[in-house]
Design an enzyme around this catalytic site. Structure first.
Site, PDB file in Angstrom:
ATOM      1  N   GLU A 110       0.649  -1.133  -0.037  1.00 38.83           N
ATOM      2  CA  GLU A 110      -0.080  -0.207   0.141  1.00 38.83           C
ATOM      3  C   GLU A 110       0.772   1.285   0.086  1.00 38.83           C
ATOM      4  O   GLU A 110       2.146   1.521   0.581  1.00 38.83           O
ATOM      5  CB  GLU A 110      -0.974  -0.089   1.223  1.00 38.83           C
ATOM      6  CG  GLU A 110      -1.771  -1.104   1.387  1.00 38.83           C
ATOM      7  CD  GLU A 110      -2.300  -1.057   2.898  1.00 38.83           C
ATOM      8  OE1 GLU A 110      -3.276  -2.178   3.204  1.00 38.83           O
ATOM      9  OE2 GLU A 110      -2.163  -0.319   3.777  1.00 38.83           O
ATOM     10  N   CYS A 123       3.235   8.598   1.618  1.00 38.15           N
ATOM     11  CA  CYS A 123       3.672   7.429   2.737  1.00 38.15           C
ATOM     12  C   CYS A 123       3.700   6.128   2.138  1.00 38.15           C
ATOM     13  O   CYS A 123       2.857   5.378   1.114  1.00 38.15           O
ATOM     14  CB  CYS A 123       2.567   7.091   3.685  1.00 38.15           C
ATOM     15  SG  CYS A 123       2.837   5.740   4.948  1.00 38.15           S
ATOM     16  N   CYS A 130       5.723  -7.726   6.843  1.00 35.11           N
ATOM     17  CA  CYS A 130       6.640  -7.290   7.847  1.00 35.11           C
ATOM     18  C   CYS A 130       6.954  -8.297   8.959  1.00 35.11           C
ATOM     19  O   CYS A 130       6.338  -9.152   9.262  1.00 35.11           O
ATOM     20  CB  CYS A 130       6.177  -5.981   8.623  1.00 35.11           C
ATOM     21  SG  CYS A 130       7.581  -5.393   9.735  1.00 35.11           S
ATOM     22  N   CYS A 134       5.016  -6.660  15.480  1.00 36.77           N
ATOM     23  CA  CYS A 134       4.050  -5.704  16.478  1.00 36.77           C
ATOM     24  C   CYS A 134       2.732  -6.012  16.627  1.00 36.77           C
ATOM     25  O   CYS A 134       2.089  -5.888  15.535  1.00 36.77           O
ATOM     26  CB  CYS A 134       4.343  -4.458  15.984  1.00 36.77           C
ATOM     27  SG  CYS A 134       6.233  -3.886  15.983  1.00 36.77           S
ATOM     28  N   CYS A 137      -0.168  -3.901  15.050  1.00 35.50           N
ATOM     29  CA  CYS A 137      -0.250  -3.404  13.869  1.00 35.50           C
ATOM     30  C   CYS A 137      -0.815  -4.561  12.769  1.00 35.50           C
ATOM     31  O   CYS A 137      -0.415  -5.631  12.981  1.00 35.50           O
ATOM     32  CB  CYS A 137       1.396  -3.165  13.482  1.00 35.50           C
ATOM     33  SG  CYS A 137       1.917  -2.855  11.711  1.00 35.50           S
ATOM     34  N   CYS A 365      -1.123   1.347   8.793  1.00 33.51           N
ATOM     35  CA  CYS A 365      -0.427   0.360   8.164  1.00 33.51           C
ATOM     36  C   CYS A 365      -0.844  -0.961   7.949  1.00 33.51           C
ATOM     37  O   CYS A 365      -1.322  -1.943   8.710  1.00 33.51           O
ATOM     38  CB  CYS A 365       0.898   0.161   9.261  1.00 33.51           C
ATOM     39  SG  CYS A 365       2.148  -0.737   8.783  1.00 33.51           S
TER      40      CYS A 365
HETATM   41  N1  SAH Z   1       8.203  -0.564  10.421  1.00 34.55           N
HETATM   42  C1  SAH Z   1       8.335   0.801  10.642  1.00 34.55           C
HETATM   43  C2  SAH Z   1       7.398   1.573   9.624  1.00 34.55           C
HETATM   44  C3  SAH Z   1       6.127   1.332   9.278  1.00 34.55           C
HETATM   45  S1  SAH Z   1       4.721   1.786  10.402  1.00 34.55           S
HETATM   46  C4  SAH Z   1       8.334   1.506  12.061  1.00 34.55           C
HETATM   47  O1  SAH Z   1       7.709   0.616  12.990  1.00 34.55           O
HETATM   48  O2  SAH Z   1       8.336   2.373  12.230  1.00 34.55           O
HETATM   49  C5  SAH Z   1       4.551   3.468  10.684  1.00 34.55           C
HETATM   50  C6  SAH Z   1       4.277   3.793  12.181  1.00 34.55           C
HETATM   51  O3  SAH Z   1       2.842   3.316  12.179  1.00 34.55           O
HETATM   52  C7  SAH Z   1       4.940   3.060  13.345  1.00 34.55           C
HETATM   53  O4  SAH Z   1       5.392   3.776  14.335  1.00 34.55           O
HETATM   54  C8  SAH Z   1       3.906   1.946  13.879  1.00 34.55           C
HETATM   55  O5  SAH Z   1       4.201   1.569  15.383  1.00 34.55           O
HETATM   56  C9  SAH Z   1       2.791   2.730  13.657  1.00 34.55           C
HETATM   57  N2  SAH Z   1       1.628   1.837  13.747  1.00 34.55           N
HETATM   58  C10 SAH Z   1       1.427   0.603  13.251  1.00 34.55           C
HETATM   59  N3  SAH Z   1       0.013   0.064  13.160  1.00 34.55           N
HETATM   60  C11 SAH Z   1      -0.663   1.151  13.989  1.00 34.55           C
HETATM   61  C12 SAH Z   1      -1.991   1.175  14.455  1.00 34.55           C
HETATM   62  N4  SAH Z   1      -2.773   0.185  14.162  1.00 34.55           N
HETATM   63  N5  SAH Z   1      -2.261   2.431  14.928  1.00 34.55           N
HETATM   64  C13 SAH Z   1      -1.392   3.298  15.064  1.00 34.55           C
HETATM   65  N6  SAH Z   1      -0.162   3.282  14.700  1.00 34.55           N
HETATM   66  C14 SAH Z   1       0.328   1.995  14.088  1.00 34.55           C
END
Ligand code: SAH
Length: 373
Positions: A110, A123, A130, A134, A137, A365
């Site tokens: 995306e 973005c 990934c 986490c 996410c 994300c």
């Molecule tokens: N892997 C990288 C970049 C991608 S995610 C990273 O972790 O930084 C970009 C940001 O969105 C990260 O800070 C991630 O933790 C956050 N993110 C992921 N899922 C999310 C969600 N459901 N709600 C809010 N932020 C989220």
């Protein structure tokens, strides 16, 4: 290995393993060498680069300065189709546009274009899926499919730039001013391709798009050796560290790589990045109700960051959690969020709350790709 002969060549069931090589994977000098290898004059590579990076042309018919016979070879050799748009969703009266792309091997990624009065931010994804897992996410739930190539990363920005140039985004013709690596994937786990993409975005036209490195943000869970490597790279991009918790106990759960690199090691690497590059680091903190949004954690976060000095090396960006389907986490109570901000600011830490653009189009994300898969 029960005595059975292995096939001599292990090929994937169908198709190729790697994305096709593309103009955007190569420096200008490499493109010229490649053109010569194809039996064409080197300057043709430069002409093609002017079309792709300078004018954002994608229709070979428009490349009228290239002789028709050579044009086909050049387009075949340098501009293979890398991705097909599957769906585009719009929000905010068309100024937020999220595209789901299918890559050559069927992998889904995306990208999101966000137009503001004073800037346009793209973005982009750096991996299909990934591996960082986490739990809050959407992308993290599906695991890693594969790394994206430099050109696959760049092409997301070029596609956005084209739609702006053509006036397809409300607000008249425009340009991409900012790129954030906050789509799918962990950019630091695909380091070489991501650095290649940053170089291509910042190389002056026609070698690249000619963007300012200051407009580019690389967001990471905190792969410490890679942050150190980026520090030495000499490209002044903004580093965003997805911290989400100031203590190891909680961060081990929210950002599992923390069991390898502790909060202290990770924040120190980010601080050192700010020290060496003079670029202010952004700490990303997704606010999760009752999980990481307590007042005492705001105080602890402030103290952790201030332990590296209060010379303005850092700011905190709070992200209201965008709940993923079926997850046990929800966004914080607005009053708790306000208190969190107040406590950080009381400790002298500049703090912003990210706007929640595109929530209704699964802006967070990986949610769109997860839905599709
Ligand atoms: N892997 C990288 C970049 C991608 S995610 C990273 O972790 O930084 C970009 C940001 O969105 C990260 O800070 C991630 O933790 C956050 N993110 C992921 N899922 C999310 C969600 N459901 N709600 C809010 N932020 C989220």
């Amino acid at each position: 290995m029960a005595g059975r002969a292995l096939p001599l060549v292990l090929t994937p069931p169908k198709g190729r393993k790697k994305p096709p090589r593309h103009l955007a994977d190569l420096s200008l000098a490499e493109r010229q060498d490649e053109a010569k290898r194809m039996g064409l004059p080197g300057f043709r590579a430069k002409q093609l680069s002017v079309h792709y990076f300078g004018h954002l042309v994608d229709d070979p018919e428009q490349m009228t300065d290239l002789p028709a016979a050579q044009r086909a070879d050049l387009v075949d050799g340098f501009l293979p189709s890398l991705m097909t748009p599957m769906r585009t969703l719009e929000a905010d009266r068309g100024t937020t546009r999220k595209t789901l792309w299918k890559l050559f091997d069927g992998a889904l990624v995306e990208s999101v274009l966000m137009r503001y009065p004073d800037r346009v931010t793209m973005c982009v994804s750096s991996q299909a899926g990934c591996g960082m897992a986490c739990p809050f996410c959407a992308t993290g739930q599906g695991g890693l499919q594969r790394n994206m190539s430099t050109a696959e990363i760049v092409e997301q920005v070029v596609a956005g730039a084209r739609s702006l140039q053509r006036g397809e985004v409300p607000g008249g013709p425009g340009r991409v001013s900012n790129v954030v690596f906050m789509g799918m994937g962990e950019p630091m786990a695909n380091y070489a391709a991501v650095i290649g993409a940053v170089r291509r975005l910042t190389d002056p036209a026609p070698e690249g798009l000619g963007m300012s490195a200051r407009g580019i943000t690389v967001s990471t869970v905190g792969l410490v050796p890679r942050i150190k490597q980026l520090t030495e790279e000499g490209i002044p991009v903004t580093l965003a560290l997805s911290l989400h918790a100031p203590d190891d106990e909680l961060r081990n759960e929210l950002v599992p790589i923390n069991t390898r690199f502790s909060v202290a090691e990770t924040v120190e690497a980010a601080w050192n990045y700010a020290r060496v590059t003079k670029r202010r680091v952004s700490i990303e903190y997704a606010m999760m109700r009752g999980i990481n949004d307590q007042a005492w954690r705001a105080d602890l976060l402030g103290d952790v960051l201030n332990s590296y000095g209060d010379w303005g090396w850092v700011h905190v960006n709070l992200i209201p959690l965008n709940p993923t389907p079926g997850s046990k986490w929800t966004a914080s109570d607005p009053a708790d969020e306000r208190e969190f901000v107040r406590r950080l600011e009381a400790k002298g830490i500049p703090t912003t709350v990210r706007d929640t653009r595109g929530q209704e189009i699964d802006g967070a994300c990986g949610q769109l790709a997860a839905l599709e898969a």
